[in-house]
Design an enzyme around this catalytic site. Structure first.
Site, short mmCIF file in Angstrom:
data_model
loop_
_atom_site.label_atom_id
_atom_site.label_comp_id
_atom_site.label_asym_id
_atom_site.label_seq_id
_atom_site.Cartn_x
_atom_site.Cartn_y
_atom_site.Cartn_z
CG MET A 275 -2.14 1.19 1.17
SD MET A 275 -3.16 1.14 -0.06
CE MET A 275 -3.60 2.78 -0.28
CD GLU A 308 2.05 -0.34 -3.69
OE1 GLU A 308 1.72 0.66 -3.33
OE2 GLU A 308 1.79 -1.38 -3.94
#
Length: 861
Positions: A275, A308
């Protein structure tokens, strides 16, 4: 919970009314250690101050919070009664002023599902670790907020934690007077804020960059994991890829990294791959390898690190307005992961992995009844959660690869640079991106967007070759067809910029390209004039070099050539594209499973790209389980096990090919002789030169031994004692649930469906063990139980656990018309069920129907 599923219309109304100036969030997580108080969920204190403006004084709105209880609410100095304004997911805000201050003091719950603030207790040493995961809308489980991506604001966090802990957040932190205080962030969305806390093992480094104008940039780097994983943590390689990525994106984006430090946390029981929280990226800890893995695993980790990192610009700096345009960040990051891997790291073959692995994910998703345009219609948060799929990621990235071919790489990157500068710290829609690309390329982006971003389904491209009497190409055309599953309201055919390659064998027997032409394929049939007059090909590969997103088909001559000479293809990307096309043909019931398996047994041992080899193993295993005719399954499994063991013994000692074949052999071993080999390798009585049976490989071997009843529970207890770690526990749980016993299955079912005591990671492990291909009859009673339970599970459990249960326990191994009928009956009787739940069942039904078609094709062979 009423109101928990925020709709797009509600978000638009709130964004039109409010603008947020800043958040101050104070968390007290000292309760994470020690004994929990009471019988309810273990909770922590969360105090949030939000300063915001309202452009219609006197209007009403609401803030989001999911918490067991609220102690106090204050709006503009007025104390509100929590029992009146808080309904469990929303705080009602009446009579707003032009400038407002909301203070919420709440008791929020630690998570065991990976949503919100997840609490993990390491069984190895009893240490407690915390981390947050919010996408798309779980920051409201940790602090009161306006939970939508277009209400950005600066954040200040402070955290009280146990004395021996370290705490991290998006900004740089300092500990003073027992409180960790963090620097204010830039304006960011709620879902990318982050807190990580605990006795993590932490390694530091730094990145320096001097730009052409003489300005200097220094970024503190950090990487962390649980203490128990520290002996396996290769932080140097993580930092190497991180620095290579920062150099690459600075070179191409012309916008310095905007978020200060760059920490990367590898955390336990993580639901995602990673994330993109700015300054504090979180990853699943399985990216720290406890045993020997192949180069493909390191490439995959590098791809995720770069994916990411690309989000720091695509997603964090510039964010989509609502989840319809989720692709604006995920498609770009998926494309940039491969683009930067090739351009900056040692993984120069990343486009092969993309063609073979990522696109397979997209092709599957795009043929489901739930297929949707890349720019999707996201009505609410449940829709958003399900749209983190192969279309949003891999099809979107494939479309961008096609876009680069369409407008040119320079124009594409210049468009990105203007996009960042124009919309920094803001929110965008599709049109904002298209406008800058039109500026830089001069191309009509509206037409491209209509064809690629606003339609669903995958096209197939097939070559048609007419030869002259002299044996040369008289005419070569590309025929375009639309998938039968494409919704009728979407245009079926698209423009494709493709390369068409002609291949023949050389005198030495190599199958090599001797002619190539690029052409714009439009409509149902396109003639490739440039190839007229070429020598007759043995293989025609449309979409050579993988420029577009399509299913590649073969003419009869090409397919016959591949059956005999696939291993002679010298170009690894061309080989990967051919394998991908053959797999799609198998899934589409155009190639019998036994034929695909025969090709793998004949040619996979020559495959030089380890990622392609491992993908072939995964595909072949799936084909045996789902697509093989039932009467051929046993014989097919025996052939695959024999071939895998042969390749395992023939592979170079200690090579990654040897490791890949060992894992594949374990996955197909079913006969007593094969299980005896696995048992011998575990016990040391069987040796294969160069094969190191480390702890991870031991669990790999124990899985089939457990599923076939070749080891009992005491062996698994002893193995956990040998590997008494969090990873070991997950492996043991999976093996325990895989045993062939009515009692075992009933217990596993109860633990997952009837109880919420297992963490997300152990739910996942139990589900993985529950459904074993060799236990189809044992699973018979659970078809009816599944359909009786799923609506209740969806209503009572978190969306992540609901998705895991509905997908993972669908009776796909009861692959018969009866199961298809039972699925249809449930869908007919539950037309008013939650749309997201119906979507999951529809997808599972489609997979089952596809399996039955493929089985019929294989049976006809």
């Amino acid at each position: 919970m009423p109101g928990e599923n925020l709709t797009r219309d509600e978000a638009r109304e709130r964004a039109a009314l409010l603008s947020v100036d800043g958040y101050e969030v104070s968390l007290d997580v000292r309760s994470a250690v020690g004994e929990a108080q009471g019988e309810g969920p273990r909770t922590f204190r969360s105090v949030t101050t939000i300063r915001f403006r309202c452009n219609e004084p006197g209007a009403s709105s609401f803030a989001d919070l999911i918490a067991p209880s609220v102690t106090a609410v204050s709006l503009n100095g007025r104390d509100l009664d929590p029992s009146e304004v808080f309904d469990g997911s929303r705080i009602a805000l009446e009579d707003l002023a032009a400038d407002n201050e909301l203070v919420v003091d709440a008791r929020c719950a630690y998570s065991r599902t990976g949503e919100g603030l997840h609490r993990f207790v390491d069984p190895e040493d009893g240490e407690v670790y915390l981390y947050t995961q919010y996408e798309p809308a779980d920051s409201r489980r940790v602090f009161a907020c306006f939970e939508q991506p277009d209400l950005k604001a600066p954040f200040r966090f402070e955290v009280r934690a146990p004395e021996e802990w370290t705490v991290w957040s998006n900004g740089a932190g300092e500990l003073a007077d027992g409180v960790w205080r963090f620097a204010e962030t830039k304006p960011i969305s709620t879902y990318i804020t982050c807190v990580v806390a605990g006795p993590y093992h932490y390694v530091t480094d730094s990145y320096q960059r001097v730009f052409e104008d003489g300005t200097r940039l220094e970024i503190p780097l950090g990487a962390m994991c649980r203490k128990g994983l520290a002996p396996h943590f290769d932080a140097d390689d993580v930092f190497l890829v991180t620095k290579q990525g920062l150099d690459f994106f600075h070179d191409h984006f012309d916008y310095p990294y905007p978020f200060g430090k760059y920490d990367q946390a590898f955390v336990p029981e993580y639901n995602l791959g990673a994330m993109e929280n700015p300054g504090m990226v979180t990853f699943r800890e399985e990216y720290i390898f406890r045993g020997k893995v192949t180069r493909a695993s390191y490439e995959g980790r590098a791809n995720t690190i770069l994916h990411e990192m690309a989000h720091m610009w695509f997603g964090d700096l510039v964010t989509m307005e609502w989840w319809d345009d989720l692709w604006l960040k995920e498609s770009f990051a998926d494309f940039m992961g491969a683009f930067a891997n090739v351009g900056a790291t040692r993984f120069k073959d990343a486009w092969i992995t993309f063609a073979n692995r990522r696109k397979a994910w997209a092709y599957r998703a795009d043929q489901l009844p739930s297929t949707h345009p890349i720019t999707a219609d996201i009505r609410d948060l449940e829709d958003a959660k399900l749209n983190f799929d192969g279309i949003t990621y891999a099809k979107g990235a494939s479309a961008l690869k096609q876009l680069v071919a369409y407008v040119g790489q320079d124009a594409f990157l210049e468009g990105a640079r203007r996009y960042f500068k124009r919309h920094a710290y803001g929110n965008t829609r599709l049109g904002d991106l298209l406008s800058v690309l039109e500026e830089t390329s001069g191309r009509d982006m509206a037409a491209w967007s209509r064809s690629w971003l606003q339609t669903a389904g995958v096209n197939s491209l097939t070559p048609q070759v007419l030869l002259s009497a002299e044996g040369r190409v008289d005419e070569l055309a590309v025929v375009q067809e639309a998938a039968a599953t494409t919704p009728a309201d979407h245009p079926r055919l698209r423009p494709h910029r493709v390369a068409v390659g002609l291949y023949r064998r050389t005198a030495e027997g190599a199958l090599e390209r001797y002619a190539r032409a690029e052409v714009d394929v439009e409509g149902p049939r396109t003639v490739v004039a440039e190839l007229a007059g070429a020598e007759a090909p043995e293989l025609v590969l449309v979409n050579d070099d993988d420029l577009t997103y399509c299913k590649t088909r073969f003419d009869a001559t090409s397919l016959a050539t591949l059956r005999e000479h696939l291993g002679a293809l010298t170009d690894p990307l061309a080989r990967a594209l051919c394998w991908s096309a053959l797999w799609n043909m198998t899934r589409d019931a155009l190639l019998p499973t036994r034929d695909f398996a025969a090709l793998v047994l004949r040619f996979a041992g020559r495959e030089s790209d380890i990622g392609v080899l491992q993908m072939l193993h995964a595909w072949t295993g799936a084909a045996l389980v789902h697509y093989a005719a039932p009467e051929w399954r046993e014989a097919g499994g025996r052939l695959l096990a024999e071939g895998a063991l042969r390749e395992l013994r023939d592979a170079a000692p200690g090579s990654e090919q040897q490791l890949a074949w060992a894992r594949f052999f374990a996955s197909v071993a079913a006969e007593e002789a094969d299980l005896a080999v696995l048992r011998g390798l575990l016990e040391g009585t069987e040796k294969i030169d160069g094969l190191e049976v480390d702890q991870e490989l031991r669990w790999t071997f124990l899985t089939p031994l457990s599923a076939h009843g070749a080891v009992d529970g005491s062996v698994l207890v002893a193995e956990l004692a040998r590997d008494d770690t969090a990873s070991g526990k997950r492996h043991q749980v999976r093996c325990l649930a895989s045993r062939p016993s009515d009692v075992v299955k009933a217990q596993a079912w109860a633990q997952v469906v009837e109880s919420d005591k297992l963490s997300n990671a152990l739910v996942e492990a139990t589900i993985a063990g529950f459904a074993q291909p060799s236990q189809r009859e044992l699973l018979a009673p659970y078809t009816e139980k599944y359909f009786a339970a799923i609506e209740r599970v969806w209503a009572e459990r978190s969306i992540q656990i609901g998705m895991d249960v509905v997908r993972g326990l669908f009776p796909s191994l009861r692959d018969s018309q009866d199961t298809l009928d039972a699925t249809d009956a449930w869908l007919s009787a539950h037309e008013d069920a939650a749309p997201a739940l119906r979507r999951l069942v529809l997808e599972a039904r489609d997979d089952l129907a596809r399996a039955l078609r493929a089985q019929a094709c294989d049976g006809g062979a």
